[in-house]
Design a protein around this motif. Structure first.
Motif, mmCIF file in Angstrom:
data_model
loop_
_atom_site.group_PDB
_atom_site.id
_atom_site.type_symbol
_atom_site.label_atom_id
_atom_site.label_comp_id
_atom_site.label_asym_id
_atom_site.label_seq_id
_atom_site.Cartn_x
_atom_site.Cartn_y
_atom_site.Cartn_z
ATOM 1 N N PRO A 59 18.700 57.966 31.230
ATOM 2 C CA PRO A 59 17.936 57.051 32.096
ATOM 3 C C PRO A 59 17.294 57.726 33.300
ATOM 4 N N LYS B 212 13.180 57.807 31.984
ATOM 5 C CA LYS B 212 12.651 56.453 32.149
ATOM 6 C C LYS B 212 11.135 56.436 32.316
ATOM 7 N N LEU C 72 8.392 54.722 29.793
ATOM 8 C CA LEU C 72 7.474 53.651 30.197
ATOM 9 C C LEU C 72 6.035 53.987 29.837
ATOM 10 N N PHE D 258 9.625 44.953 29.621
ATOM 11 C CA PHE D 258 10.601 46.010 29.415
ATOM 12 C C PHE D 258 11.394 46.270 30.701
ATOM 13 N N LEU D 259 10.708 46.304 31.829
ATOM 14 C CA LEU D 259 11.376 46.568 33.102
ATOM 15 C C LEU D 259 12.276 45.415 33.528
ATOM 16 N N TYR E 90 15.342 45.891 31.565
ATOM 17 C CA TYR E 90 15.864 47.255 31.516
ATOM 18 C C TYR E 90 17.288 47.357 32.065
ATOM 19 N N ASP E 91 17.498 46.903 33.291
ATOM 20 C CA ASP E 91 18.823 47.024 33.910
ATOM 21 C C ASP E 91 19.865 46.233 33.133
ATOM 22 N N TYR F 124 19.910 45.604 29.865
ATOM 23 C CA TYR F 124 20.298 46.376 28.688
ATOM 24 C C TYR F 124 21.177 47.567 29.062
ATOM 25 N N GLN F 125 20.879 48.210 30.190
ATOM 26 C CA GLN F 125 21.647 49.386 30.584
ATOM 27 C C GLN F 125 23.111 49.055 30.847
ATOM 28 N N ARG G 253 16.301 51.847 20.787
ATOM 29 C CA ARG G 253 17.472 51.286 21.457
ATOM 30 C C ARG G 253 18.505 50.954 20.383
ATOM 31 N N ASP H 41 13.511 47.832 19.864
ATOM 32 C CA ASP H 41 12.499 48.485 20.705
ATOM 33 C C ASP H 41 12.140 49.888 20.223
#
Length: 367
Positions: free
Chosen positions: A10, A14, A18, A33-34, A37-38, A40-41, A68, A88
């Motif tokens: 990450p 990242k 993007l 996506f953004l 993002y957090d 999914y992380q 992913r 993704d």
């Protein structure tokens, strides 16, 4: 330097990732996506700390491709296997062919089930690489019209004619749903609280539900809370209990599609008197859709025959997609080939990234 498949980092990758997303899917998808993002992380860190991580194809220090990997366990017959939902997947236009390397890397893990619903072209690639059938079944949408005028308007039908069709169609819908799911003598309680059930009652519900299928993701309580209650999407909930026991639920949200406002059912589960529970849930959803003037109610075909029957009786239309639910496992075990032999697979929009791929992402714009 050639291509190298490695774990996604990450802090390092990242910005480069993007750029790939932007080149392939456009700026709007970067925003989506953004926003996710957090969320999914946190999955692999807090929910399922597996060894398998998101992977990329590295080309001279830049991201050329990405996949992913959402780690889960699956029931296959009487076996439990490690699995990943592939989500993704994307490759930069300048390195389009590198996607082959990505998939080869993914499917070479022994005894791990890989599941996904990719675009039609990618599905063909999957099968060529795997050298084995990968299509489990077609993806099917159920569409229950509530305000047909929303569809007719897109076909150029005058508004006054659409209103007439709405009037007669809704009379039919109300008559069809009248008293369905309301069983006398049953101590049932329906609530719409925006809080999850207890871990024990959720576990007991899913334990009973999974017995109905050959293949199904073993969704535990941490996954369930992460998927819905920690999600950047806004959901609404129905919980049905009988004598204090959780026997069913429905999770849904608003969705904009082709200028129509749609009520999207993301997840629906029932045990015991499945038909009665599903009918009761659908009765509540139809009433809500009529009140809020949603043009239609949509969900995908999960593989539950009882639910499919209830939807058909309510007047829903099946729309068979060109894409398939795909699955592959590198193994000599019998389930590696048995799973393609018309086995009963369960598929929910709550699994993988199916909801976000098949339906517009709403973020926190829901009701």
């Amino acid at each position: 330097m050639g291509y190298m498949v490695r774990n996604y980092l990450p802090n390092q990758d990242k910005d480069s990732l993007l750029n790939v997303v932007r080149e392939v899917w456009g700026e709007a998808t970067v925003t989506r996506f953004l926003e996710q993002y957090d969320w999914y992380q946190t999955y692999n860190k807090q929910v399922a700390p597996f060894d398998h991580q998101d992977i990329i194809i590295d080309k001279d220090g830049e991201v050329a491709g990405y996949s992913r990997l959402i780690n889960v366990y699956y029931k296959l017959g009487d076996k439990v296997v490690s699995a990943v939902h592939i989500a993704d997947s994307v490759t930069h236009p300048n390195y389009r062919g590198c996607g082959v390397k990505l998939f080869r890397h993914i499917i070479q893990t022994q005894e791990r089930l890989e599941i996904g619903v990719p675009v039609e072209r990618t599905g063909v690639l999957w099968e060529k690489i795997a050298k084995r059938p990968v299509a489990v079944r077609s993806v099917v949408r159920h569409v229950l019209m509530i305000y047909p005028s929303g569809f007719l308007r897109q076909k150029g039908v005058p508004p006054f004619l659409g209103s007439m069709v709405d009037f007669f169609w809704q009379k039919k819908i109300r008559w069809t749903q009248k008293n369905r799911g309301i069983l006398k003598g049953k101590k049932r309680n329906l609530s719409k609280r925006n809080v999850p059930p207890t871990e024990q009652e959720f576990t007991e519900l899913m334990h009973a539900f999974t017995k109905n299928f050959y293949a199904i993701a073993l969704r535990d309580y941490r996954y369930f809370c992460w998927r819905f209650f920690n999600s950047p999407n806004h959901y609404q909930y129905l919980w049905i209990r009988e004598d204090g026991q959780l026997i069913g639920y429905c999770i849904y949200r608003e969705c904009q599609m082709n200028g129509r406002t749609v009520l999207l059912v993301v997840d629906m589960v029932a045990i015991g008197d499945q038909k009665g529970v599903y009918q009761e849930i659908l009765r509540v959803l139809v009433h809500y859709a009529l009140e809020k003037q949603y043009t239609d109610i949509q969900m995908i075909e999960t593989g539950c025959d009882v639910l499919a029957h209830v939807l058909k009786k309510a007047g829903s239309v099946r729309k068979v997609e060109k894409t398939n639910l795909l699955a592959y496992i590198l193994s000599d075990q019998p389930y590696a080939t048995e799973m393609y032999q018309n086995k009963k697979w369960y598929m929910s929009l709550a699994d993988g990234d199916y909801e976000f791929v098949m339906y517009p992402y709403m973020g926190n714009k829901g009701e």
